[in-house]
Design an enzyme around this catalytic site. Sequence first.
Site, PDB file in Angstrom:
ATOM      1  CB  VAL A 212      28.766 -47.073 -56.124  1.00 34.92           C
ATOM      2  CG1 VAL A 212      29.734 -47.036 -54.953  1.00 34.92           C
ATOM      3  CG2 VAL A 212      29.313 -46.280 -57.295  1.00 34.92           C
TER       4      VAL A 212
ATOM      5  N   GLY B 297      19.119 -49.481 -57.656  1.00 29.81           N
ATOM      6  CA  GLY B 297      18.853 -48.102 -57.252  1.00 29.81           C
ATOM      7  C   GLY B 297      20.082 -47.355 -56.764  1.00 29.81           C
ATOM      8  CG  HIS B 298      23.673 -47.118 -53.968  1.00 28.20           C
ATOM      9  ND1 HIS B 298      25.044 -47.271 -53.985  1.00 28.20           N
ATOM     10  CD2 HIS B 298      23.420 -46.126 -53.081  1.00 28.20           C
ATOM     11  CE1 HIS B 298      25.580 -46.416 -53.126  1.00 28.20           C
ATOM     12  NE2 HIS B 298      24.630 -45.714 -52.570  1.00 28.20           N
ATOM     13  CG  PHE B 299      24.067 -44.056 -57.444  1.00 23.62           C
ATOM     14  CD1 PHE B 299      23.073 -43.410 -56.732  1.00 23.62           C
ATOM     15  CD2 PHE B 299      25.314 -44.200 -56.874  1.00 23.62           C
ATOM     16  CE1 PHE B 299      23.351 -42.869 -55.478  1.00 23.62           C
ATOM     17  CE2 PHE B 299      25.581 -43.672 -55.620  1.00 23.62           C
ATOM     18  CZ  PHE B 299      24.606 -43.007 -54.910  1.00 23.62           C
TER      19      PHE B 299
END
Length: 148
Positions: free
Chosen positions: A62, A55-57
């Site tokens: 990252v 989810g990041h990203f």
Amino acid sequence: MEQEEFNVNLGVKEIQEIIPHRYPFLLIDKVTYMEPGKKVIAYKNVTMNEYFFQGHFPAEPVMPGVLIIEALAQAGAVAILSQDSFKGKIAFFGGINKAKFRKKVVPGDVLKLEVEIVKIKGPAGIGKATAYVEDKKAAEAEIMFMIG
């Protein structure tokens, strides 16, 4: 003492004997230098398999800055909790000051985590923490801790 005396080769199993963190929250893979209660150098191999990259990203993975700080704190905890008077205890965050993020940390990077304990008073202390990727600063912070 000579600096070579502090060169160590601690893997995940040895690290888990010192700090209580476990998957998916253990964020250090090895320790190569340690002066108990004073200084540590540890490493985190950042891979695409990290849970947080979902989810990041999704389009540009990252490593979250807060997790870089957490990895630094875990490295510092290895140094503090290796000190005889704190063995078997837990190090908790007391605060984070002067945090700066200077470089993105992405899959394939190896984070070098250096923490120097600059002050200890009773169960509280302060560490100067710096994370590097290929000798370039990725993040730095002053981390305060309490031993519980």
